[in-house]
Write a protein that holds these residues in place. Structure first.
Motif, PDB file in Angstrom:
ATOM      1  N   ALA A  72       0.836  -1.205   0.000  1.00  0.00           N
ATOM      2  CA  ALA A  72       0.000   0.000   0.000  1.00  0.00           C
ATOM      3  C   ALA A  72       0.869   1.253   0.000  1.00  0.00           C
ATOM      4  CB  ALA A  72      -0.918  -0.007   1.223  1.00  0.00           C
ATOM      5  N   GLU A  73       1.937   1.242   0.781  1.00  0.00           N
ATOM      6  CA  GLU A  73       2.839   2.383   0.819  1.00  0.00           C
ATOM      7  C   GLU A  73       3.511   2.586  -0.538  1.00  0.00           C
ATOM      8  OE1 GLU A  73       5.541   1.775   4.025  1.00  0.00           O
ATOM      9  OE2 GLU A  73       4.008   1.988   5.581  1.00  0.00           O
ATOM     10  N   SER A  74       3.851   1.484  -1.207  1.00  0.00           N
ATOM     11  CA  SER A  74       4.458   1.588  -2.548  1.00  0.00           C
ATOM     12  C   SER A  74       3.467   2.188  -3.548  1.00  0.00           C
ATOM     13  CB  SER A  74       4.910   0.199  -3.030  1.00  0.00           C
ATOM     14  OG  SER A  74       5.908  -0.330  -2.177  1.00  0.00           O
ATOM     15  N   LYS A 133      -6.837   7.228   2.709  1.00  0.00           N
ATOM     16  CA  LYS A 133      -7.978   7.115   3.618  1.00  0.00           C
ATOM     17  C   LYS A 133      -8.489   5.684   3.676  1.00  0.00           C
ATOM     18  CE  LYS A 133     -12.682   8.875   4.291  1.00  0.00           C
ATOM     19  NZ  LYS A 133     -13.740   9.780   3.744  1.00  0.00           N
ATOM     20  N   HIS A 134      -8.594   5.036   2.507  1.00  0.00           N
ATOM     21  CA  HIS A 134      -9.126   3.669   2.479  1.00  0.00           C
ATOM     22  C   HIS A 134      -8.112   2.658   3.018  1.00  0.00           C
ATOM     23  CE1 HIS A 134     -12.866   4.574   0.484  1.00  0.00           C
ATOM     24  NE2 HIS A 134     -12.249   5.192  -0.495  1.00  0.00           N
ATOM     25  N   LEU A 191      -5.410  -0.808   6.969  1.00  0.00           N
ATOM     26  CA  LEU A 191      -4.345  -1.790   7.162  1.00  0.00           C
ATOM     27  C   LEU A 191      -3.490  -1.427   8.372  1.00  0.00           C
ATOM     28  CD1 LEU A 191      -3.206  -2.211   3.448  1.00  0.00           C
ATOM     29  CD2 LEU A 191      -4.624  -3.800   4.772  1.00  0.00           C
ATOM     30  N   HIS A 192      -3.150  -0.132   8.482  1.00  0.00           N
ATOM     31  CA  HIS A 192      -2.325   0.309   9.613  1.00  0.00           C
ATOM     32  C   HIS A 192      -3.110   0.230  10.928  1.00  0.00           C
ATOM     33  CE1 HIS A 192      -0.371   2.343   6.094  1.00  0.00           C
ATOM     34  NE2 HIS A 192       0.679   1.783   6.667  1.00  0.00           N
ATOM     35  N   GLU A 193      -4.413   0.491  10.847  1.00  0.00           N
ATOM     36  CA  GLU A 193      -5.239   0.362  12.054  1.00  0.00           C
ATOM     37  C   GLU A 193      -5.196  -1.073  12.582  1.00  0.00           C
ATOM     38  OE1 GLU A 193      -9.211   1.674  11.484  1.00  0.00           O
ATOM     39  OE2 GLU A 193      -8.651   3.673  10.769  1.00  0.00           O
ATOM     40  N   ARG A 239     -14.057  -2.354  -1.243  1.00  0.00           N
ATOM     41  CA  ARG A 239     -15.110  -1.754  -2.066  1.00  0.00           C
ATOM     42  C   ARG A 239     -14.822  -0.271  -2.308  1.00  0.00           C
ATOM     43  NH1 ARG A 239     -18.884  -2.662   1.136  1.00  0.00           N
ATOM     44  NH2 ARG A 239     -19.478  -4.718   0.348  1.00  0.00           N
ATOM     45  N   GLY A 240     -14.482   0.444  -1.243  1.00  0.00           N
ATOM     46  CA  GLY A 240     -14.186   1.860  -1.386  1.00  0.00           C
ATOM     47  C   GLY A 240     -12.956   2.102  -2.240  1.00  0.00           C
ATOM     48  N   PHE A 241     -11.921   1.270  -2.068  1.00  0.00           N
ATOM     49  CA  PHE A 241     -10.688   1.429  -2.836  1.00  0.00           C
ATOM     50  C   PHE A 241     -10.933   1.219  -4.329  1.00  0.00           C
ATOM     51  CE2 PHE A 241      -7.007  -0.725  -4.785  1.00  0.00           C
ATOM     52  CZ  PHE A 241      -6.057   0.280  -4.668  1.00  0.00           C
ATOM     53  N   VAL A 242     -11.663   0.151  -4.663  1.00  0.00           N
ATOM     54  CA  VAL A 242     -11.927  -0.160  -6.081  1.00  0.00           C
ATOM     55  C   VAL A 242     -12.773   0.935  -6.729  1.00  0.00           C
ATOM     56  CG1 VAL A 242     -13.096  -1.766  -7.637  1.00  0.00           C
ATOM     57  CG2 VAL A 242     -11.656  -2.649  -5.792  1.00  0.00           C
ATOM     58  N   LEU A 243     -13.841   1.357  -6.052  1.00  0.00           N
ATOM     59  CA  LEU A 243     -14.692   2.411  -6.607  1.00  0.00           C
ATOM     60  C   LEU A 243     -13.913   3.707  -6.778  1.00  0.00           C
ATOM     61  CD1 LEU A 243     -18.015   1.818  -4.618  1.00  0.00           C
ATOM     62  CD2 LEU A 243     -17.557   1.285  -7.024  1.00  0.00           C
ATOM     63  N   ASN A 244     -13.042   3.995  -5.842  1.00  0.00           N
ATOM     64  CA  ASN A 244     -12.224   5.202  -5.909  1.00  0.00           C
ATOM     65  C   ASN A 244     -11.273   5.154  -7.101  1.00  0.00           C
ATOM     66  OD1 ASN A 244     -11.250   7.726  -4.610  1.00  0.00           O
ATOM     67  ND2 ASN A 244      -9.364   6.553  -4.352  1.00  0.00           N
ATOM     68  N   GLN A 245     -10.593   4.027  -7.272  1.00  0.00           N
ATOM     69  CA  GLN A 245      -9.658   3.878  -8.384  1.00  0.00           C
ATOM     70  C   GLN A 245     -10.393   3.964  -9.727  1.00  0.00           C
ATOM     71  OE1 GLN A 245      -6.210   3.343  -8.477  1.00  0.00           O
ATOM     72  NE2 GLN A 245      -6.105   3.740  -6.279  1.00  0.00           N
ATOM     73  N   ALA A 246     -11.532   3.278  -9.819  1.00  0.00           N
ATOM     74  CA  ALA A 246     -12.290   3.281 -11.067  1.00  0.00           C
ATOM     75  C   ALA A 246     -12.829   4.676 -11.380  1.00  0.00           C
ATOM     76  CB  ALA A 246     -13.443   2.282 -10.975  1.00  0.00           C
ATOM     77  N   GLY A 247     -13.327   5.373 -10.378  1.00  0.00           N
ATOM     78  CA  GLY A 247     -13.886   6.707 -10.587  1.00  0.00           C
ATOM     79  C   GLY A 247     -12.848   7.694 -11.087  1.00  0.00           C
TER      80      GLY A 247
END
Length: 296
Positions: free
Chosen positions: A85-87, A152-153, A157-159, A264-272
């Motif tokens: 994720a950091e990469s 944000k999404h 992982l860090h949490e 779900r949020g990550f995929v929608l964000n990337q696609a948008g």
């Protein structure tokens, strides 16, 4: 700790009873003041690891052991995902900065072409450069927005890496509680053996041996306190076991919900944002389509 250091020599010589308080004895020695108990639990831990003798109390909850192993695997997966994720975030940040610098370069080039324009082709070229600059700057802004949403999404992982610290701490508390039960069990066997030996020796003396009898009474009192302490320690261990079971079930439930929401949020964000960027470059391609016609 200083109090424990003062009591230690007297405990070793037998001047002070080893177990004097049920509640104190039932608690793990870690963080306590009784150095002799700390040493005894350390000795018990060494015996468990290297003695080759099965302790009187063992972790026999197979379901817990399986879950503990799965938690360790999950923690390793989290660590790997966090690095990836950091990469990803770094790559998106670099792309946004590169596009921003590209847009700025075309802005400067547009200004240069406009100021020195003497012919119509120069004006047309300057206008096309302006379009490239506008598209690059817009794409740079979109990447920055995308990256902010990605962080944000994926911060989930860090949490959960933080949650793993709490889980491992709970597992450590459970191990410490079990070690206390094991230590008290060994102490009870040792005390009972000492009492039997002293009683056997005292029975051989005509009229009894007062010093031995007094020692036997002291040991029996210590034995009683140790038995009560063991019962308390077992109850504490069982309480921790039940708490572990409840918390692991809650972790499994919340982990599924949290990670489904994250993905779900990550995929929608990337696609948008991919669609917005595609529209930006598609518009630029239409505005500069003349170059393609000239090349053909």
């Amino acid at each position: 700790m200083l109090d424990g250091a003062v009591r230690l020599p007297r405990q070793l010589t037998g001047e002070v009873a080893v177990v004097t308080d049920v509640n104190e004895a039932a608690q793990p020695a870690k963080g306590g003041r009784d150095l002799l108990r700390i040493f005894r639990e350390l000795k018990q831990a060494v015996v468990n690891d290297w003695g080759g003798v099965k302790p009187m109390a063992v972790e026999d909850d197979k379901e817990f052991l399986e879950r503990k192993e799965k938690v360790a695997e999950f923690e390793q997966q989290l660590s790997n995902l966090s690095q990836q994720a950091e990469s990803l975030v770094k790559a998106q940040q670099d792309m946004g900065e590169t596009l921003g610098e590209l847009g700025l370069a075309f802005v400067k080039l547009t200004k240069l072409e406009t100021e020195g324009a003497m012919f119509e082709p120069q004006t047309i070229r300057a206008n096309d450069m302006k379009n490239v600059a506008t598209a690059s700057v817009k794409a740079s802004r979109l990447y920055r927005e995308l990256n902010a949403q990605t962080v944000k999404h994926l911060d989930k992982l860090h949490e959960y890496l933080g949650v793993m610290l709490a889980v491992n701490s709970a597992f450590s508390d459970r191990s410490s509680a079990l070690l206390t039960v094991q230590t008290l069990s060994s102490e009870l066997v040792s005390l009972q053996s000492r009492i039997e030996k002293l009683e056997a020796a005292a029975s051989k003396v005509f009229g009894g041996d007062r010093s031995r009898m007094r020692k036997i009474e002291e040991l029996k009192e210590t034995l009683k306190i140790s038995e009560d302490a063991k019962s308390c320690a077992i109850r504490e261990y069982e309480r921790i076991k039940e708490n572990n079971r409840t918390e692991l079930e809650r972790l499994d439930r919340e982990r599924h919900e949290d990670f489904m929401g994250m993905v779900r949020g990550f995929v929608l964000n990337q696609a948008g944002y991919a669609e917005k960027m595609a529209n930006t470059w598609e518009k630029l391609a239409e505005e500069t389509s003349g170059y393609a016609n000239d090349a053909s």
